[in-house]
Write an enzyme that holds these catalytic residues in place. Sequence first.
Site, PDB file in Angstrom:
ATOM      1  N   ARG A   1      35.940  43.745  46.201  1.00  0.00           N
ATOM      2  CA  ARG A   1      35.799  42.892  45.013  1.00  0.00           C
ATOM      3  C   ARG A   1      34.341  42.547  44.757  1.00  0.00           C
ATOM      4  O   ARG A   1      33.860  42.614  43.630  1.00  0.00           O
ATOM      5  CB  ARG A   1      36.619  41.615  45.197  1.00  0.00           C
ATOM      6  CG  ARG A   1      36.747  40.722  43.973  1.00  0.00           C
ATOM      7  CD  ARG A   1      35.857  39.498  43.882  1.00  0.00           C
ATOM      8  NE  ARG A   1      35.542  38.847  45.108  1.00  0.00           N
ATOM      9  CZ  ARG A   1      36.115  37.731  45.557  1.00  0.00           C
ATOM     10  NH1 ARG A   1      37.077  37.158  44.885  1.00  0.00           N
ATOM     11  NH2 ARG A   1      35.700  37.187  46.678  1.00  0.00           N
TER      12      ARG A   1
ATOM     13  N   HIS B   1      29.288  43.186  41.626  1.00  0.00           N
ATOM     14  CA  HIS B   1      27.833  43.347  41.643  1.00  0.00           C
ATOM     15  C   HIS B   1      27.344  44.750  41.306  1.00  0.00           C
ATOM     16  O   HIS B   1      26.194  44.918  40.901  1.00  0.00           O
ATOM     17  CB  HIS B   1      27.282  42.919  43.002  1.00  0.00           C
ATOM     18  CG  HIS B   1      27.542  41.475  43.283  1.00  0.00           C
ATOM     19  ND1 HIS B   1      26.938  40.459  42.573  1.00  0.00           N
ATOM     20  CD2 HIS B   1      28.373  40.874  44.160  1.00  0.00           C
ATOM     21  CE1 HIS B   1      27.382  39.294  43.020  1.00  0.00           C
ATOM     22  NE2 HIS B   1      28.253  39.518  43.976  1.00  0.00           N
TER      23      HIS B   1
END
Length: 87
Positions: A65, A70
């Site tokens: 995740r 990112h």
Amino acid sequence: MRLQKGLYYISLQVCVDITMDVVAMLVKDIGLNVEDDYTNIKKLLKHDVITKDEATLLKQYNRLRNAIVHKYDKIKLRSCKRRFKKN
């Protein structure tokens, strides 16, 4: 195809977010202070709420995740699919 990949990543992210919310609720339910995701997972393991294998899997999902959040465009869809098929 690009939109489909984007939706796949978003779906994965949402599933892990929900899972980490459940982890936090379990920590609260056993009377402990809720902290970051990794610490919460460790607390559940320490108090025998989850197994070591489950803790490892939750940490892997959390890392995935974080990678999605990112490095959204740099993740290869095939890599994500392989990881989830293993489990």
